[in-house]
Design an enzyme around this catalytic site. Structure first.
Site, PDB file in Angstrom:
ATOM      1  N   GLY A  74       0.833  -1.190   0.000  1.00  0.00           N
ATOM      2  CA  GLY A  74       0.000   0.000   0.000  1.00  0.00           C
ATOM      3  C   GLY A  74       0.871   1.245   0.000  1.00  0.00           C
ATOM      4  O   GLY A  74       2.070   1.189   0.293  1.00  0.00           O
ATOM      5  N   GLY A 122       0.642  -5.134   0.507  1.00  0.00           N
ATOM      6  CA  GLY A 122      -0.554  -5.099  -0.320  1.00  0.00           C
ATOM      7  C   GLY A 122      -0.419  -5.855  -1.623  1.00  0.00           C
ATOM      8  O   GLY A 122      -1.413  -6.303  -2.198  1.00  0.00           O
ATOM      9  N   GLU A 145       5.704  -5.581   7.504  1.00  0.00           N
ATOM     10  CA  GLU A 145       5.011  -4.486   8.191  1.00  0.00           C
ATOM     11  C   GLU A 145       5.545  -4.169   9.591  1.00  0.00           C
ATOM     12  O   GLU A 145       5.422  -3.023  10.045  1.00  0.00           O
ATOM     13  CB  GLU A 145       3.509  -4.794   8.269  1.00  0.00           C
ATOM     14  CG  GLU A 145       2.772  -4.643   6.957  1.00  0.00           C
ATOM     15  CD  GLU A 145       2.913  -5.861   6.035  1.00  0.00           C
ATOM     16  OE1 GLU A 145       2.351  -5.818   4.934  1.00  0.00           O
ATOM     17  OE2 GLU A 145       3.566  -6.853   6.430  1.00  0.00           O
ATOM     18  N   ASP A 153      -1.193  -7.259   7.207  1.00  0.00           N
ATOM     19  CA  ASP A 153      -2.643  -7.205   7.029  1.00  0.00           C
ATOM     20  C   ASP A 153      -3.024  -7.798   5.678  1.00  0.00           C
ATOM     21  O   ASP A 153      -2.432  -8.771   5.247  1.00  0.00           O
ATOM     22  CB  ASP A 153      -3.149  -5.772   7.224  1.00  0.00           C
ATOM     23  CG  ASP A 153      -2.602  -4.792   6.199  1.00  0.00           C
ATOM     24  OD1 ASP A 153      -1.528  -5.051   5.613  1.00  0.00           O
ATOM     25  OD2 ASP A 153      -3.250  -3.751   5.967  1.00  0.00           O
TER      26      ASP A 153
END
Length: 370
Positions: A74, A122, A145, A153
């Site tokens: 992301g 992502g 992350e 995530d």
């Protein structure tokens, strides 16, 4: 025909019954913007219900052309700016991204992900749900992350916890980068392709006979290359250390072991956010018995807490995630001021707050996922 959807960061084309998608933000390593998430969701929903489209293929691009890089994750600079500005688009991003991840995992047509080059964060979210996960000798795969005060995530709890043994805990806590052979061995990829044949394999999808019972069997056989022996080297060591009950116990055992691997792994963990290490271990272990939809709902609550950590009285610049992104990607001083600063100082109460949903079940933004 070639047509650009909402923005030029996502290029789409339909040929021979196949919908082709190219992530086209190479200067940012194809990091996902909210516009890209929305365009990708719209295209996939459209093609899902289009009878003339039998399969979807997705690839990345680099500054020289197509392939060579898939997606670095992301857009963390956007996360940082939006969190500081109180921009509600930050909430939209995660809700829509996780819904997109679920759509890909449950897609009713073949979804073929060309995971060449960097596939992180992502980028894993838009490829791990693929029916055909294709890697190459250039693949650099990770869920890094904890390095920015976040957690793996995009369904990371779900797909990492399904890796063999305690590999999921190791990948989630350390953010270790793995290549094609390890991705295959750990169940995070299906086939290896030669980078030199990617363009040919991509184009050949448009000439498949979609009336066959399994039209991609021969295509895979033609373009995949023989895998190396699935020796990951460290799998026994991974289980030995990462099966322990707590992060503190994992780290203590690593630091007591004189092997180079254990010492390097311990040094890596010491650099990560102590708070997020504890949260991530809990995440992976909870997710192991969850459905994908339940895991994504859990992660949606967790990510809200990452930017607005109300149970700790922290948000905006004082949140662990904003500080982590600042240190890595904004100021680039690589000196995050983690709070707490030590793994040993994280309490159970600090961790438990991240698993309390900010919404009642009937009002959860991902309540409709099944």
């Amino acid at each position: 025909m070639t047509y650009v959807h909402e923005n030029s960061e996502l290029l789409t084309e339909v040929r021979g019954g196949v919908g082709f998608i190219t992530l086209n933000r190479p200067k940012a390593l194809n990091a996902l913007s909210l516009g890209m998430v929305r365009s990708l969701s719209a295209v996939l929903l459209d093609w899902k219900d289009t009878a003339a489209i039998h399969a979807v293929a997705i690839r990345g691009s680099n500054k020289e052309g197509v392939f060579g890089g898939f997606c670095a994750g992301g857009d963390i600079r956007f996360f940082h700016a939006a969190a500081l500005a109180g921009n509600p688009a930050l909430e939209d991003f995660f809700t829509e991204e996780y819904a997109l991840n679920h759509l890909i995992h449950t897609y009713p047509k073949p979804y073929i992900a060309f995971m060449d080059g960097i596939v992180m964060g992502g980028g894993m979210g838009i490829s791990q749900g693929a029916s055909h996960r294709l890697v190459t000798a250039r693949t650099k795969m990770a869920m890094p992350e904890t390095n920015i005060g976040l957690f793996p995530d995009v369904g990371g709890g779900y797909f990492l916890s399904r890796c063999p043994g305690r590999v999921g805990e190791w990948l989630a806590l350390t953010g270790e980068v793995i290549g094609a052979d390890q991705a295959l061995a750990f169940g995070l990829a299906d086939h290896v392709l030669d980078p030199a044949n990617l363009a040919t394999a991509w184009d050949a999808l448009a000439s498949q006979d979609w009336n066959q019972e399994d039209p991609l069997v021969n295509w895979v056989a033609t373009y995949s290359v023989a895998e190396s022996a699935h020796s990951t080297g460290a799998e026994g060591q991974i289980d030995q250390f990462f099966s322990r009950d707590t992060v503190s116990e994992i780290l203590s055992a690593l630091e007591l072991d004189a092997s180079g691997w254990a010492q390097a792994t311990a040094a890596t963990l010491r650099k990560r956010s102590p708070l997020m290490l504890h949260i991530v271990l809990e995440q992976v272990r909870r997710a192991r018995s969850m459905t994908l939809a339940d895991d994504l709902r859990m992660e949606r609550g967790m990510v809200r807490h990452c930017f607005a950590t109300q149970h700790l009285g922290r948000q905006g610049p004082s949140s662990e995630t904003v500080e982590g992104i600042r240190a890595l990607a904004v100021d680039k001083d690589h000196s995050p001021r983690w709070s707490p600063a030590r793994i040993e100082d994280v309490t159970t109460e600090m961790v438990e707050g991240f698993f309390q949903s900010p919404w009642p079940a009937h009002a959860h933004p991902l309540r409709d996922l099944v």
